[in-house]
Scaffold this active site. Structure first.
Site, mmCIF file in Angstrom:
data_model
loop_
_atom_site.group_PDB
_atom_site.id
_atom_site.type_symbol
_atom_site.label_atom_id
_atom_site.label_comp_id
_atom_site.label_asym_id
_atom_site.label_seq_id
_atom_site.Cartn_x
_atom_site.Cartn_y
_atom_site.Cartn_z
ATOM 1 N N ASN A 9 0.855 -1.236 -0.026
ATOM 2 C CA ASN A 9 -0.107 -0.018 -0.028
ATOM 3 C C ASN A 9 1.192 1.218 0.061
ATOM 4 O OD1 ASN A 9 -1.744 2.208 0.446
ATOM 5 N ND2 ASN A 9 -2.209 1.409 2.389
ATOM 6 N N TRP A 10 0.984 1.671 -1.204
ATOM 7 C CA TRP A 10 1.984 2.904 -1.293
ATOM 8 C C TRP A 10 1.300 4.350 -0.821
ATOM 9 C CZ3 TRP A 10 4.069 2.516 -6.998
ATOM 10 C CH2 TRP A 10 4.642 1.318 -7.294
ATOM 11 N N LYS A 11 0.336 4.300 -0.293
ATOM 12 C CA LYS A 11 -0.390 5.489 0.506
ATOM 13 C C LYS A 11 0.042 6.731 -0.611
ATOM 14 C CE LYS A 11 -0.034 3.289 4.728
ATOM 15 N NZ LYS A 11 0.170 3.207 6.251
ATOM 16 N N HIS A 97 -9.411 1.527 4.910
ATOM 17 C CA HIS A 97 -8.192 1.634 5.669
ATOM 18 C C HIS A 97 -8.150 2.742 6.902
ATOM 19 C CE1 HIS A 97 -3.980 2.700 6.403
ATOM 20 N NE2 HIS A 97 -3.425 1.624 5.869
ATOM 21 N N GLU A 99 -6.628 4.772 7.906
ATOM 22 C CA GLU A 99 -6.466 6.268 7.717
ATOM 23 C C GLU A 99 -7.464 6.960 6.768
ATOM 24 O OE1 GLU A 99 -2.786 5.638 5.516
ATOM 25 O OE2 GLU A 99 -1.656 5.043 7.300
ATOM 26 N N GLU A 169 -4.852 -4.780 10.600
ATOM 27 C CA GLU A 169 -4.126 -3.710 10.510
ATOM 28 C C GLU A 169 -4.280 -2.978 12.005
ATOM 29 O OE1 GLU A 169 -2.100 -2.474 6.627
ATOM 30 O OE2 GLU A 169 -3.869 -1.186 7.137
ATOM 31 N N GLY A 175 3.000 2.360 10.833
ATOM 32 C CA GLY A 175 4.115 3.435 10.882
ATOM 33 C C GLY A 175 4.541 3.756 11.798
ATOM 34 N N SER A 215 3.735 -2.186 10.172
ATOM 35 C CA SER A 215 5.147 -2.305 10.481
ATOM 36 C C SER A 215 5.813 -3.500 10.058
ATOM 37 C CB SER A 215 5.588 -1.769 11.776
ATOM 38 O OG SER A 215 5.191 -0.405 12.041
ATOM 39 N N GLY A 236 2.947 -0.898 4.151
ATOM 40 C CA GLY A 236 3.298 0.252 3.821
ATOM 41 C C GLY A 236 4.704 0.784 3.489
ATOM 42 N N GLY A 237 5.453 1.282 4.608
ATOM 43 C CA GLY A 237 6.880 1.907 4.422
ATOM 44 C C GLY A 237 7.708 0.751 3.545
HETATM 45 P P1 13P Z 1 3.302 0.389 7.512
HETATM 46 O O1 13P Z 1 3.817 -1.021 6.756
HETATM 47 O O2 13P Z 1 4.107 1.491 7.043
HETATM 48 O O3 13P Z 1 3.111 0.590 9.192
HETATM 49 O O4 13P Z 1 1.996 0.690 6.971
HETATM 50 C C1 13P Z 1 0.904 -0.453 7.204
HETATM 51 C C2 13P Z 1 -0.290 -0.141 6.229
HETATM 52 O O5 13P Z 1 -1.030 0.818 6.885
HETATM 53 C C3 13P Z 1 -0.575 -0.665 5.177
HETATM 54 O O6 13P Z 1 -1.848 -0.535 4.592
#
Ligand code: 13P
Length: 256
Positions: A9-11, A97, A99, A169, A175, A215, A236-237
């Site tokens: 998920n590149w956000k 998600h 967010e 999640e 993050g 994470s 994510g990251g």
């Molecule tokens: P991180 O891997 O950066 O913690 O993000 C997880 C995430 O929200 C994937 O949707």
């Protein structure tokens, strides 16, 4: 037998230019995906067309969007429809998600509507659920997640259940560099599978994939993916670097 799904998920990262660079980097590291692992990348909407072209050279990595609207078209400024996502070869879409729930007013009701619309138009929803730190401290995490899963899937037809992916999640792990422990992940994933079994059937629940997100990195992926009810990651990251994303894919392959 469930196959691992390793999803990025590149956000709000990577416009079209960076999307090409990142996917070419992934392609250089991995011309074909390991046979037993499915890959997925979810770039921002504006980069989906570019990603679709780049992915023609990388076998085994599908394309997904990060959001979709539940109406066909119309006066919904800033939104995209399922049909638009079909047109750029999206196979998956992330729905709900944390967010989007936190910053953009996504609710259990809109998540339910989006899941149904996605399935109706041949998109596989990746439905995100997870508790806050406060809810975990108050020992409400299992109930909270159960309710989110039930609300999202309440009107899904049993025949389409296996097209639904769940992503657990925990919000406190997103993050932060602090992932859930393997035991915490397994406990929650097992509960989610039991809910899926109640909603659909045990056989269906056995086929459905439940990803862990929060994470997940190369250093902790193995212990998380080794849990019996963890069927992949929503990353994510670590999905923004070709090295770490492909490393996690390789770890999943070794566990397959
Ligand atoms: P991180 O891997 O950066 O913690 O993000 C997880 C995430 O929200 C994937 O949707």
């Amino acid at each position: 037998m469930r196959r691992f799904l390793i999803a990025g998920n590149w956000k709000m990262n990577c416009g079209p230019k960076d999307t090409s660079t990142l996917l070419q980097g992934i392609g250089n590291k991995m011309e074909t995906m390991p046979e037993d692992v499915d890959g997925l990348v979810c770039p921002p909407t504006i980069s989906l067309t570019t990603a679709s072209v780049e992915l023609q050279d990388i076998e085994g990595i599908a394309l997904g969007a990060q959001n979709v609207h539940y109406e066909d078209n119309g006066s919904y400024t800033g939104e995209v429809s399922t049909q638009m996502l079909n047109e750029v070869n999206c196979e998956y879409v992330i729905v709900g998600h944390s967010e989007r729930r936190q910053y953009f007013g996504e609710t259990d009701k809109t998540v339910e509507a989006k899941v149904n619309k996605a399935l109706q138009d041949d998109l596989k929803p990746v439905v995100c659920v997870g508790e806050s730190l406060e809810q975990r401290k108050d020992n409400e995490h299992m109930l909270r997640v159960r309710k989110q899963v039930e609300a999202a899937l309440v009107s899904v037809d049993k025949d389409q259940a296996e097209d639904v992916v769940i992503a657990y999640e925990p919000i406190w792990a997103i993050g932060t560099g602090e992932s859930a422990t393997p035991d915490q992940a397994q406990e929650m994933h097992k509960m989610i599978r039991d809910v899926l079994s109640d909603l659909f059937s045990e056989d269906k629940a056995d086929e459905m994939r439940i990803l862990y997100g929060g994470s997940m990195k190369p250093h902790n992926a193995e212990e998380l993916l080794a849990q019996p009810d963890v069927d992949g990651g929503l990353i994510g990251g670590a999905s923004l670097k070709a090295d770490s994303f492909t490393e996690i894919i390789e770890i999943a392959d070794e566990l397959s």
